[in-house]
Scaffold this motif. Structure first.
Motif, mmCIF file in Angstrom:
data_model
loop_
_atom_site.group_PDB
_atom_site.id
_atom_site.type_symbol
_atom_site.label_atom_id
_atom_site.label_comp_id
_atom_site.label_asym_id
_atom_site.label_seq_id
_atom_site.Cartn_x
_atom_site.Cartn_y
_atom_site.Cartn_z
ATOM 1 N N GLY A 125 -99.937 -99.068 45.588
ATOM 2 C CA GLY A 125 -99.972 -100.424 45.053
ATOM 3 C C GLY A 125 -101.307 -101.130 45.130
ATOM 4 O O GLY A 125 -101.433 -102.253 44.644
ATOM 5 N N GLU A 126 -102.309 -100.499 45.727
ATOM 6 C CA GLU A 126 -103.612 -101.138 45.897
ATOM 7 C C GLU A 126 -104.706 -100.325 45.199
ATOM 8 O O GLU A 126 -104.594 -99.106 45.057
ATOM 9 N N VAL A 127 -105.767 -101.003 44.806
ATOM 10 C CA VAL A 127 -106.936 -100.320 44.273
ATOM 11 C C VAL A 127 -107.760 -99.798 45.444
ATOM 12 O O VAL A 127 -108.197 -100.562 46.303
ATOM 13 N N VAL A 128 -107.962 -98.478 45.478
ATOM 14 C CA VAL A 128 -108.723 -97.882 46.578
ATOM 15 C C VAL A 128 -110.113 -97.448 46.126
ATOM 16 O O VAL A 128 -110.966 -97.119 46.962
ATOM 17 N N LEU A 129 -110.347 -97.462 44.810
ATOM 18 C CA LEU A 129 -111.646 -97.053 44.282
ATOM 19 C C LEU A 129 -111.804 -97.659 42.898
ATOM 20 O O LEU A 129 -110.883 -97.610 42.077
ATOM 21 N N SER A 130 -112.967 -98.268 42.640
ATOM 22 C CA SER A 130 -113.189 -98.858 41.316
ATOM 23 C C SER A 130 -114.675 -98.865 40.999
ATOM 24 O O SER A 130 -115.525 -98.799 41.892
ATOM 25 N N GLY A 131 -114.970 -98.949 39.719
ATOM 26 C CA GLY A 131 -116.352 -99.014 39.267
ATOM 27 C C GLY A 131 -116.572 -98.076 38.090
ATOM 28 O O GLY A 131 -115.643 -97.423 37.611
ATOM 29 N N SER A 132 -117.805 -98.026 37.606
ATOM 30 C CA SER A 132 -118.123 -97.070 36.556
ATOM 31 C C SER A 132 -118.047 -95.667 37.147
ATOM 32 O O SER A 132 -118.204 -95.468 38.358
ATOM 33 N N ILE A 133 -117.798 -94.677 36.297
ATOM 34 C CA ILE A 133 -117.655 -93.305 36.783
ATOM 35 C C ILE A 133 -118.944 -92.828 37.444
ATOM 36 O O ILE A 133 -118.911 -92.163 38.487
ATOM 37 N N ASN A 134 -120.087 -93.195 36.885
ATOM 38 C CA ASN A 134 -121.367 -92.805 37.501
ATOM 39 C C ASN A 134 -121.545 -93.442 38.863
ATOM 40 O O ASN A 134 -122.018 -92.796 39.810
ATOM 41 N N GLU A 135 -121.161 -94.733 38.990
ATOM 42 C CA GLU A 135 -121.253 -95.413 40.286
ATOM 43 C C GLU A 135 -120.351 -94.742 41.312
ATOM 44 O O GLU A 135 -120.749 -94.542 42.469
ATOM 45 N N ILE A 136 -119.137 -94.413 40.900
ATOM 46 C CA ILE A 136 -118.177 -93.794 41.817
ATOM 47 C C ILE A 136 -118.695 -92.444 42.300
ATOM 48 O O ILE A 136 -118.640 -92.124 43.495
ATOM 49 N N LYS A 137 -119.228 -91.651 41.393
ATOM 50 C CA LYS A 137 -119.759 -90.345 41.787
ATOM 51 C C LYS A 137 -120.961 -90.495 42.713
ATOM 52 O O LYS A 137 -121.128 -89.714 43.657
ATOM 53 N N LYS A 183 -112.020 -101.968 20.282
ATOM 54 C CA LYS A 183 -110.728 -102.344 20.821
ATOM 55 C C LYS A 183 -110.797 -102.390 22.345
ATOM 56 O O LYS A 183 -111.487 -101.590 22.982
ATOM 57 N N THR A 184 -110.086 -103.317 22.930
ATOM 58 C CA THR A 184 -109.971 -103.405 24.374
ATOM 59 C C THR A 184 -108.829 -102.484 24.789
ATOM 60 O O THR A 184 -107.722 -102.594 24.271
ATOM 61 N N MET A 185 -109.092 -101.578 25.739
ATOM 62 C CA MET A 185 -108.138 -100.501 25.978
ATOM 63 C C MET A 185 -107.933 -100.227 27.467
ATOM 64 O O MET A 185 -108.887 -100.183 28.248
ATOM 65 N N ILE A 186 -106.670 -100.055 27.841
ATOM 66 C CA ILE A 186 -106.304 -99.549 29.167
ATOM 67 C C ILE A 186 -105.748 -98.150 28.968
ATOM 68 O O ILE A 186 -104.851 -97.935 28.154
ATOM 69 N N PHE A 187 -106.273 -97.225 29.720
ATOM 70 C CA PHE A 187 -106.012 -95.808 29.514
ATOM 71 C C PHE A 187 -105.488 -95.234 30.824
ATOM 72 O O PHE A 187 -106.204 -95.198 31.817
ATOM 73 N N SER A 188 -104.214 -94.815 30.826
ATOM 74 C CA SER A 188 -103.627 -94.231 32.030
ATOM 75 C C SER A 188 -103.303 -92.771 31.750
ATOM 76 O O SER A 188 -102.555 -92.465 30.811
ATOM 77 N N SER A 189 -103.872 -91.879 32.529
ATOM 78 C CA SER A 189 -103.665 -90.459 32.270
ATOM 79 C C SER A 189 -103.945 -89.658 33.529
ATOM 80 O O SER A 189 -104.733 -90.064 34.390
ATOM 81 N N ASP A 195 -115.149 -96.481 30.382
ATOM 82 C CA ASP A 195 -116.377 -97.065 30.919
ATOM 83 C C ASP A 195 -116.291 -97.198 32.434
ATOM 84 O O ASP A 195 -117.285 -97.014 33.142
ATOM 85 N N LYS A 196 -115.112 -97.545 32.927
ATOM 86 C CA LYS A 196 -114.911 -97.669 34.370
ATOM 87 C C LYS A 196 -113.457 -97.341 34.684
ATOM 88 O O LYS A 196 -112.611 -97.275 33.782
ATOM 89 N N VAL A 199 -110.842 -98.803 29.936
ATOM 90 C CA VAL A 199 -110.772 -98.756 31.391
ATOM 91 C C VAL A 199 -109.631 -97.830 31.800
ATOM 92 O O VAL A 199 -108.525 -97.903 31.252
ATOM 93 N N GLY A 200 -109.901 -96.946 32.747
ATOM 94 C CA GLY A 200 -108.887 -96.034 33.245
ATOM 95 C C GLY A 200 -108.124 -96.636 34.408
ATOM 96 O O GLY A 200 -108.727 -97.116 35.372
ATOM 97 N N LEU A 201 -106.802 -96.641 34.326
ATOM 98 C CA LEU A 201 -105.930 -97.063 35.416
ATOM 99 C C LEU A 201 -105.272 -95.799 35.949
ATOM 100 O O LEU A 201 -104.400 -95.211 35.295
ATOM 101 N N LEU A 202 -105.704 -95.368 37.134
ATOM 102 C CA LEU A 202 -105.349 -94.050 37.640
ATOM 103 C C LEU A 202 -104.534 -94.147 38.917
ATOM 104 O O LEU A 202 -104.512 -95.169 39.594
ATOM 105 N N GLY A 203 -103.891 -93.048 39.242
ATOM 106 C CA GLY A 203 -103.122 -92.963 40.473
ATOM 107 C C GLY A 203 -101.990 -91.970 40.320
ATOM 108 O O GLY A 203 -101.579 -91.632 39.208
ATOM 109 N N ARG A 204 -101.473 -91.522 41.446
ATOM 110 C CA ARG A 204 -100.330 -90.611 41.420
ATOM 111 C C ARG A 204 -99.076 -91.372 41.002
ATOM 112 O O ARG A 204 -99.057 -92.604 40.949
ATOM 113 N N ASN A 205 -98.012 -90.630 40.709
ATOM 114 C CA ASN A 205 -96.741 -91.273 40.410
ATOM 115 C C ASN A 205 -96.321 -92.134 41.593
ATOM 116 O O ASN A 205 -96.357 -91.709 42.743
ATOM 117 N N GLY A 206 -95.926 -93.383 41.306
ATOM 118 C CA GLY A 206 -95.544 -94.306 42.367
ATOM 119 C C GLY A 206 -96.679 -95.144 42.903
ATOM 120 O O GLY A 206 -96.487 -95.948 43.825
#
Length: 294
Positions: free
Chosen positions: A205-217, A180-186, A197-198, A31-38
């Protein structure tokens, strides 16, 4: 086992670093945990690691309160966390022992990983004398040497040249294949698209977008017509009242629907010699720039 975070909050005085964060990572899922610095990513990771205590919310593993004593966790931090005056092999054996491995097992696994990552020649060298890329390799080994259940990779490609980045990509692919269960921040969105996968995109500080990449697109509602022609297309696109971006010989036009894209293609075919044309979903990088920007 799956990781579940429910309504997580963290404040630093008046600053609300994480606000009601909820996410889940299933076993064998990246799972990707994304966002700008801060955005709150690092604070979230530190709460999972137990380095910070949340003000509200739950972190669970397999339906039970997450505990570092019960879950083997591997963490590759964005910042360097090595002892600069200690050689690579001794340091990795030490890290393995901290995770409950015997000295013999830690040495065997260290040597295996050192060989795989192609850094045998530096085995007795102090880590402070290694290049940034090779220090990152040592940190990766330290994160996985003990065969963890949950792996958190925070900017894993930091300091890597293209060859070493490819080696890291191969390792990550193997870890995913091992379930393996993985959190991926990049900030490398192409890597996130390749491995995750998603995704969860954080902002303030809040999630503004979530889901599978295909769903998001699919939800994004924008597509791009990419056109390459043997002649300039700027005037034709201006006549058609279409804003465009030119990238070398290629022109990119944003449309709202597939029908609009197909209509534009037909109009251009009647006006110019088109060599190549396609309609594409937005890249995750394009979505990130729009959604994460201020």
């Amino acid at each position: 086992m799956n990781l579940t975070i429910n309504k997580l909050d963290k404040n630093f005085g008046p600053y609300h670093a994480v606000k009601g964060l909820s996410l889940s990572v299933n076993q064998g899922e990246a799972v990707g945990l994304l966002g700008r610095n801060g955005a709150g990513k690092t604070t979230t990771i530190r709460m999972i690691l137990g380095l910070l205590k949340q003000d509200a919310g739950q972190i669970q593993w397999g339906g039970k309160t997450f505990s570092r004593d019960e879950v083997k966790l591997g963490y590759l931090p964005e910042e360097r966390g090595l002892y600069p005056k200690m050689n690579m092999l001794d340091q990795l054996i030490y890290f393995g022992q901290l995770e409950g491995m015997s000295k013999r097992a830690a040495k065997q696994e260290s040597l295996k990983w050192i060989d795989r990552l192609g850094i045998n020649e530096y085995i007795k060298k102090d880590t402070g004398d290694l290049s940034k890329g090779n220090q990152q390799k040592v940190q990766l080994i330290a994160a996985v040497i003990h065969n963890p259940d949950l792996i958190i990779l925070d900017e894993p490609f930091s300091g890597l040249d293209p060859v070493n980045a490819q080696i890291f990509e191969s390792v990550i692919e193997d870890l995913i294949a091992e379930k393996k269960t993985m959190i991926f921040s990049s900030h490398r969105m192409e890597s996130v698209e390749r491995f995750c996968d998603k995704v969860y995109l954080m902002k303030h500080g809040e999630v503004v977008l979530s889901g599978s990449i295909n769903e998001i697109k699919s939800r994004y509602g924008v597509k791009y017509v990419n056109i390459e022609s043997s002649e300039p297309l700027g005037e034709h696109l201006t006549v058609l009242d279409k804003a465009f971006i030119r990238k070398g010989k290629e022109y990119q036009v944003q449309v709202s629907t597939m029908e609009q894209g197909l209509h534009l293609i037909e109009r251009l075919k009647s006006l110019a010699d088109i060599r190549k044309i396609n309609i594409a979903d937005p890249s995750l990088n394009q979505i990130f720039i729009e959604k994460a920007g201020d």
